[in-house]
Design an enzyme around this catalytic site. Structure first.
Site, mmCIF file in Angstrom:
data_model
loop_
_atom_site.group_PDB
_atom_site.id
_atom_site.type_symbol
_atom_site.label_atom_id
_atom_site.label_comp_id
_atom_site.label_asym_id
_atom_site.label_seq_id
_atom_site.Cartn_x
_atom_site.Cartn_y
_atom_site.Cartn_z
ATOM 1 N N HIS A 111 3.778 -2.082 3.149
ATOM 2 C CA HIS A 111 3.690 -0.715 2.614
ATOM 3 C C HIS A 111 5.001 -0.352 1.926
ATOM 4 O O HIS A 111 6.067 -0.464 2.550
ATOM 5 C CB HIS A 111 3.416 0.286 3.734
ATOM 6 C CG HIS A 111 2.096 0.086 4.417
ATOM 7 N ND1 HIS A 111 1.896 -0.914 5.348
ATOM 8 C CD2 HIS A 111 0.914 0.733 4.272
ATOM 9 C CE1 HIS A 111 0.641 -0.869 5.766
ATOM 10 N NE2 HIS A 111 0.018 0.118 5.136
ATOM 11 N N ASP A 169 0.823 -1.209 0.000
ATOM 12 C CA ASP A 169 0.000 0.000 0.000
ATOM 13 C C ASP A 169 0.859 1.261 0.000
ATOM 14 O O ASP A 169 1.995 1.258 0.484
ATOM 15 C CB ASP A 169 -0.876 0.035 1.254
ATOM 16 C CG ASP A 169 -1.963 -1.021 1.260
ATOM 17 O OD1 ASP A 169 -2.025 -1.826 0.311
ATOM 18 O OD2 ASP A 169 -2.746 -1.030 2.228
#
Length: 211
Positions: free
Chosen positions: A180, A34
């Site tokens: 992430h 992400d």
């Protein structure tokens, strides 16, 4: 900061219209990243995945796509899937539904300008989305992708070893796992990802894209 590392089964049942995992008998798992694309971090992630012949799904922020189009291009060129993570990393619980949907569609425009590979996958930032927002997105053809395992790489209060154990101890066939590709997460990610990819390979897991 409180969060689940392994998503509770009750939550999965209550919100069964979201995709939390993809059960299978072939030991397939689904790595997701992400908040990118991010200079240097995303390129490093792509190199790690290539080294292990692993595929992943990247939930990208529209603003970052516009800022770093070459990095974004490299994700699709390496055979990975692209997902929508809003244009401005909105928290759905704090955003009016019409504004939220508009922001998602802005991200979709940024994706479509640069690639034809668009599976209409959506992940809400922070995992926070109102029912009205989710209903509207599903009606527009989006699949809402949540997760089974949270690495917590974003949490600078935990050690990199703890981050690694989060994913090793909780991953099962079908798990959707969150990392992430952001500057904030890189300290934990840089330690965890190569070791986790090694663990997956040694245990005959296969990393696939979400489609």
């Amino acid at each position: 900061m409180w969060y689940w590392i392994k998503t509770n089964g009750l939550i999965k049942r209550v919100f069964s219209n979201y995709i939390w995992d993809i059960p299978n008998a072939e030991k397939k798992v689904y790595l997701t990243f992400d908040d990118g694309p991010t200079p240097e971090v995303t390129a490093w992630v792509l190199n790690q995945l290539k080294e292990f012949n692993a595929k992943a799904t990247f939930f990208c922020i529209g603003d970052n796509i516009q800022k770093y189009p070459e990095i974004f291009d490299s994700i699709a060129l390496n055979g990975h899937a692209i997902g929508n993570h809003t244009f401005s990393h909105y928290n759905g619980w704090k955003t009016k539904t019409s504004d939220y949907i508009e922001n998602v569609l802005l991200c979709d425009e940024a994706i479509r300008r640069l690639t034809t590979v668009n599976r209409q996958l959506f992940r809400p930032p922070y995992g926070k989305i109102k029912r009205s927002q989710a209903k509207s997105l599903v009606e527009k053809g989006y699949k809402i992708i949540m997760w089974d395992v949270l690495s917590a790489d974003f949490d600078n209060q935990i050690s990199a070893e703890k981050c690694l154990q989060n994913v090793i101890k909780n991953t099962r066939p079908g798990s959707i796992i969150v990392f992430h590709d952001s500057v904030k997460s890189f300290k934990n990610l840089a330690y965890t990802l190569p070791k986790f990819l090694t663990f997956l390979k040694q245990n005959n897991f296969v990393c696939e894209v979400i489609d």
